[in-house]
Design a protein around this motif. Structure first.
Motif, PDB file in Angstrom:
ATOM      1  N   ALA A 157       0.614  -0.849   0.110  1.00  0.00           N
ATOM      2  CA  ALA A 157      -0.052   0.389   0.331  1.00  0.00           C
ATOM      3  C   ALA A 157       1.024   1.165  -0.272  1.00  0.00           C
ATOM      4  CB  ALA A 157      -1.042   0.062   0.521  1.00  0.00           C
ATOM      5  N   GLN A 158       2.359   1.323  -0.317  1.00  0.00           N
ATOM      6  CA  GLN A 158       3.252   2.324   0.417  1.00  0.00           C
ATOM      7  C   GLN A 158       2.739   3.448   0.732  1.00  0.00           C
ATOM      8  OE1 GLN A 158       3.006   3.722  -4.057  1.00  0.00           O
ATOM      9  NE2 GLN A 158       4.313   1.820  -4.361  1.00  0.00           N
ATOM     10  N   ILE A 159       2.546   2.433   2.349  1.00  0.00           N
ATOM     11  CA  ILE A 159       2.340   3.123   3.750  1.00  0.00           C
ATOM     12  C   ILE A 159       3.437   2.651   4.523  1.00  0.00           C
ATOM     13  CG2 ILE A 159       0.093   3.571   3.263  1.00  0.00           C
ATOM     14  CD1 ILE A 159      -0.585   1.228   5.491  1.00  0.00           C
ATOM     15  N   MET A 160       3.583   3.777   5.399  1.00  0.00           N
ATOM     16  CA  MET A 160       4.970   3.519   6.613  1.00  0.00           C
ATOM     17  C   MET A 160       3.986   1.642   7.294  1.00  0.00           C
ATOM     18  SD  MET A 160       6.723   6.149   6.785  1.00  0.00           S
ATOM     19  CE  MET A 160       7.465   5.657   8.651  1.00  0.00           C
ATOM     20  N   PRO A 161       5.781   1.337   7.958  1.00  0.00           N
ATOM     21  CA  PRO A 161       5.699   0.396   8.372  1.00  0.00           C
ATOM     22  C   PRO A 161       4.162   0.029   9.689  1.00  0.00           C
ATOM     23  CG  PRO A 161       7.908   0.410   8.396  1.00  0.00           C
ATOM     24  CD  PRO A 161       6.735   1.791   7.942  1.00  0.00           C
ATOM     25  N   PRO A 162       4.055  -0.599  10.114  1.00  0.00           N
ATOM     26  CA  PRO A 162       3.348  -0.634  11.377  1.00  0.00           C
ATOM     27  C   PRO A 162       4.113  -0.057  12.774  1.00  0.00           C
ATOM     28  CG  PRO A 162       3.505  -2.919  10.482  1.00  0.00           C
ATOM     29  CD  PRO A 162       3.960  -2.235   9.772  1.00  0.00           C
ATOM     30  N   THR A 163       3.735   0.526  13.569  1.00  0.00           N
ATOM     31  CA  THR A 163       4.388   0.067  14.963  1.00  0.00           C
ATOM     32  C   THR A 163       3.859  -0.330  16.394  1.00  0.00           C
ATOM     33  OG1 THR A 163       3.935   2.739  15.654  1.00  0.00           O
ATOM     34  CG2 THR A 163       5.978   2.029  13.898  1.00  0.00           C
ATOM     35  N   PHE A 164       4.405  -1.027  16.626  1.00  0.00           N
ATOM     36  CA  PHE A 164       3.680  -1.599  17.848  1.00  0.00           C
ATOM     37  C   PHE A 164       4.056  -1.327  18.465  1.00  0.00           C
ATOM     38  CE2 PHE A 164       3.599  -4.870  14.878  1.00  0.00           C
ATOM     39  CZ  PHE A 164       2.266  -5.645  14.441  1.00  0.00           C
ATOM     40  N   GLN A 165       3.267  -1.655  20.257  1.00  0.00           N
ATOM     41  CA  GLN A 165       3.834  -1.105  21.435  1.00  0.00           C
ATOM     42  C   GLN A 165       3.180  -2.115  22.136  1.00  0.00           C
ATOM     43  OE1 GLN A 165       1.626   3.003  22.427  1.00  0.00           O
ATOM     44  NE2 GLN A 165       2.708   2.641  24.585  1.00  0.00           N
ATOM     45  N   ILE A 166       4.317  -2.145  23.287  1.00  0.00           N
ATOM     46  CA  ILE A 166       3.616  -3.592  24.264  1.00  0.00           C
ATOM     47  C   ILE A 166       2.931  -3.220  25.539  1.00  0.00           C
ATOM     48  CG2 ILE A 166       4.327  -5.512  26.352  1.00  0.00           C
ATOM     49  CD1 ILE A 166       4.357  -5.860  22.894  1.00  0.00           C
ATOM     50  N   VAL A 167       1.844  -3.357  26.050  1.00  0.00           N
ATOM     51  CA  VAL A 167       1.165  -2.651  27.372  1.00  0.00           C
ATOM     52  C   VAL A 167       0.524  -3.628  28.470  1.00  0.00           C
ATOM     53  CG1 VAL A 167      -0.129  -0.594  26.010  1.00  0.00           C
ATOM     54  CG2 VAL A 167      -1.248  -2.894  25.986  1.00  0.00           C
ATOM     55  N   SER A 168       0.272  -3.067  29.734  1.00  0.00           N
ATOM     56  CA  SER A 168       0.231  -3.652  30.745  1.00  0.00           C
ATOM     57  C   SER A 168      -0.689  -3.900  31.017  1.00  0.00           C
ATOM     58  CB  SER A 168       1.910  -4.447  31.371  1.00  0.00           C
ATOM     59  OG  SER A 168       1.919  -2.540  31.973  1.00  0.00           O
ATOM     60  N   GLY A 217      -1.815   5.840  11.400  1.00  0.00           N
ATOM     61  CA  GLY A 217      -2.269   6.939  12.300  1.00  0.00           C
ATOM     62  C   GLY A 217      -3.281   6.384  13.334  1.00  0.00           C
ATOM     63  N   GLN A 218      -3.761   5.572  12.958  1.00  0.00           N
ATOM     64  CA  GLN A 218      -4.656   4.678  13.696  1.00  0.00           C
ATOM     65  C   GLN A 218      -3.760   4.150  14.280  1.00  0.00           C
ATOM     66  OE1 GLN A 218      -7.777   5.125  12.915  1.00  0.00           O
ATOM     67  NE2 GLN A 218      -8.680   3.907  14.759  1.00  0.00           N
ATOM     68  N   THR A 219      -4.756   4.301  15.609  1.00  0.00           N
ATOM     69  CA  THR A 219      -3.654   2.552  16.569  1.00  0.00           C
ATOM     70  C   THR A 219      -4.855   1.499  17.116  1.00  0.00           C
ATOM     71  OG1 THR A 219      -2.365   4.665  17.430  1.00  0.00           O
ATOM     72  CG2 THR A 219      -3.192   2.042  19.283  1.00  0.00           C
ATOM     73  N   LEU A 220      -4.080   0.374  16.773  1.00  0.00           N
ATOM     74  CA  LEU A 220      -5.535  -0.681  16.859  1.00  0.00           C
ATOM     75  C   LEU A 220      -4.934  -1.538  17.933  1.00  0.00           C
ATOM     76  CD1 LEU A 220      -5.462  -0.685  13.314  1.00  0.00           C
ATOM     77  CD2 LEU A 220      -7.635  -0.963  14.910  1.00  0.00           C
ATOM     78  N   ALA A 221      -6.419  -1.800  18.997  1.00  0.00           N
ATOM     79  CA  ALA A 221      -5.769  -2.746  19.882  1.00  0.00           C
ATOM     80  C   ALA A 221      -5.773  -4.703  20.207  1.00  0.00           C
ATOM     81  CB  ALA A 221      -5.800  -2.404  21.134  1.00  0.00           C
ATOM     82  N   ALA A 222      -5.233  -5.005  20.216  1.00  0.00           N
ATOM     83  CA  ALA A 222      -4.788  -6.034  20.449  1.00  0.00           C
ATOM     84  C   ALA A 222      -6.480  -6.778  21.379  1.00  0.00           C
ATOM     85  CB  ALA A 222      -4.340  -7.182  21.110  1.00  0.00           C
ATOM     86  N   ARG A 223      -6.967  -7.865  20.730  1.00  0.00           N
ATOM     87  CA  ARG A 223      -8.460  -8.036  21.514  1.00  0.00           C
ATOM     88  C   ARG A 223      -8.271  -9.023  22.292  1.00  0.00           C
ATOM     89  NH1 ARG A 223      -9.254 -11.839  16.297  1.00  0.00           N
ATOM     90  NH2 ARG A 223      -7.358 -12.223  16.888  1.00  0.00           N
ATOM     91  N   TYR A 224      -7.315  -9.772  22.893  1.00  0.00           N
ATOM     92  CA  TYR A 224      -7.090 -10.759  24.473  1.00  0.00           C
ATOM     93  C   TYR A 224      -5.429  -9.885  25.020  1.00  0.00           C
ATOM     94  CZ  TYR A 224      -9.882 -13.150  21.519  1.00  0.00           C
ATOM     95  OH  TYR A 224     -11.418 -13.857  20.397  1.00  0.00           O
ATOM     96  N   TRP A 225      -5.693 -10.215  26.795  1.00  0.00           N
ATOM     97  CA  TRP A 225      -4.581 -10.161  27.751  1.00  0.00           C
ATOM     98  C   TRP A 225      -3.546 -11.286  27.120  1.00  0.00           C
ATOM     99  CZ3 TRP A 225      -2.583  -4.897  29.284  1.00  0.00           C
ATOM    100  CH2 TRP A 225      -3.859  -4.194  29.212  1.00  0.00           C
ATOM    101  N   TYR A 226      -2.369 -10.930  28.206  1.00  0.00           N
ATOM    102  CA  TYR A 226      -2.432 -12.635  27.518  1.00  0.00           C
ATOM    103  C   TYR A 226      -0.546 -12.835  28.923  1.00  0.00           C
ATOM    104  CZ  TYR A 226      -3.460 -12.386  23.159  1.00  0.00           C
ATOM    105  OH  TYR A 226      -4.134 -13.127  21.611  1.00  0.00           O
ATOM    106  N   ASP A 227      -0.409 -13.363  28.781  1.00  0.00           N
ATOM    107  CA  ASP A 227       1.127 -13.799  30.423  1.00  0.00           C
ATOM    108  C   ASP A 227       2.015 -12.859  29.730  1.00  0.00           C
ATOM    109  OD1 ASP A 227       2.783 -15.820  31.401  1.00  0.00           O
ATOM    110  OD2 ASP A 227       1.481 -15.412  32.753  1.00  0.00           O
ATOM    111  N   GLY A 228       2.810 -12.641  30.494  1.00  0.00           N
ATOM    112  CA  GLY A 228       4.406 -12.001  29.764  1.00  0.00           C
ATOM    113  C   GLY A 228       5.279 -13.300  29.208  1.00  0.00           C
ATOM    114  N   LYS A 229       4.857 -13.961  29.465  1.00  0.00           N
ATOM    115  CA  LYS A 229       5.480 -14.828  28.395  1.00  0.00           C
ATOM    116  C   LYS A 229       5.332 -15.410  27.390  1.00  0.00           C
ATOM    117  CE  LYS A 229       3.791 -19.330  30.151  1.00  0.00           C
ATOM    118  NZ  LYS A 229       3.524 -20.727  30.167  1.00  0.00           N
ATOM    119  N   ASN A 230       3.681 -15.171  26.943  1.00  0.00           N
ATOM    120  CA  ASN A 230       3.502 -14.610  25.707  1.00  0.00           C
ATOM    121  C   ASN A 230       3.549 -13.790  24.704  1.00  0.00           C
ATOM    122  OD1 ASN A 230       2.971 -18.020  25.501  1.00  0.00           O
ATOM    123  ND2 ASN A 230       1.537 -17.152  27.172  1.00  0.00           N
TER     124      ASN A 230
END
Length: 97
Positions: free
Chosen positions: A25-36, A53-66
């Protein structure tokens, strides 16, 4: 033959597929952020990804090892959003002709 964007990308992970979709799509690559989130004596982890410019969240929460699962979840959500928003913009552009 399926035309869904998630099946048209050859990357083996959702993160790779998302990066490939951004290149296509010739757009900037995604940037990931880990939240706790502290929950009692434990911490739950998730991820967010920013794309166009759109921030999308993962649907689920995980244990730190995942943590990678959290990034995969967010990447899948972003790829679905990107394919939906791309299709919607094509429809809008076509209808204004």
């Amino acid at each position: 033959m399926s035309t869904s964007s998630s099946s048209s990308y050859s990357g083996s992970t959702w993160q790779e597929r998302l990066e490939e979709a951004c290149r296509d799509a010739q757009i900037m690559p995604p940037t990931f952020q880990i939240v706790s989130d502290r929950r009692g004596g434990r911490t739950a982890w998730s991820s967010q990804v920013t794309i166009q410019g759109q921030t999308l969240a993962a649907r689920y929460w995980y244990d730190g090892k995942n943590l990678n699962n959290a990034k995969e979840d967010a990447a899948e959500c972003a790829l679905n959003w990107l394919s939906t928003s791309s299709n919607a913009s094509h429809v809008r552009n076509w209808s204004t002709w």
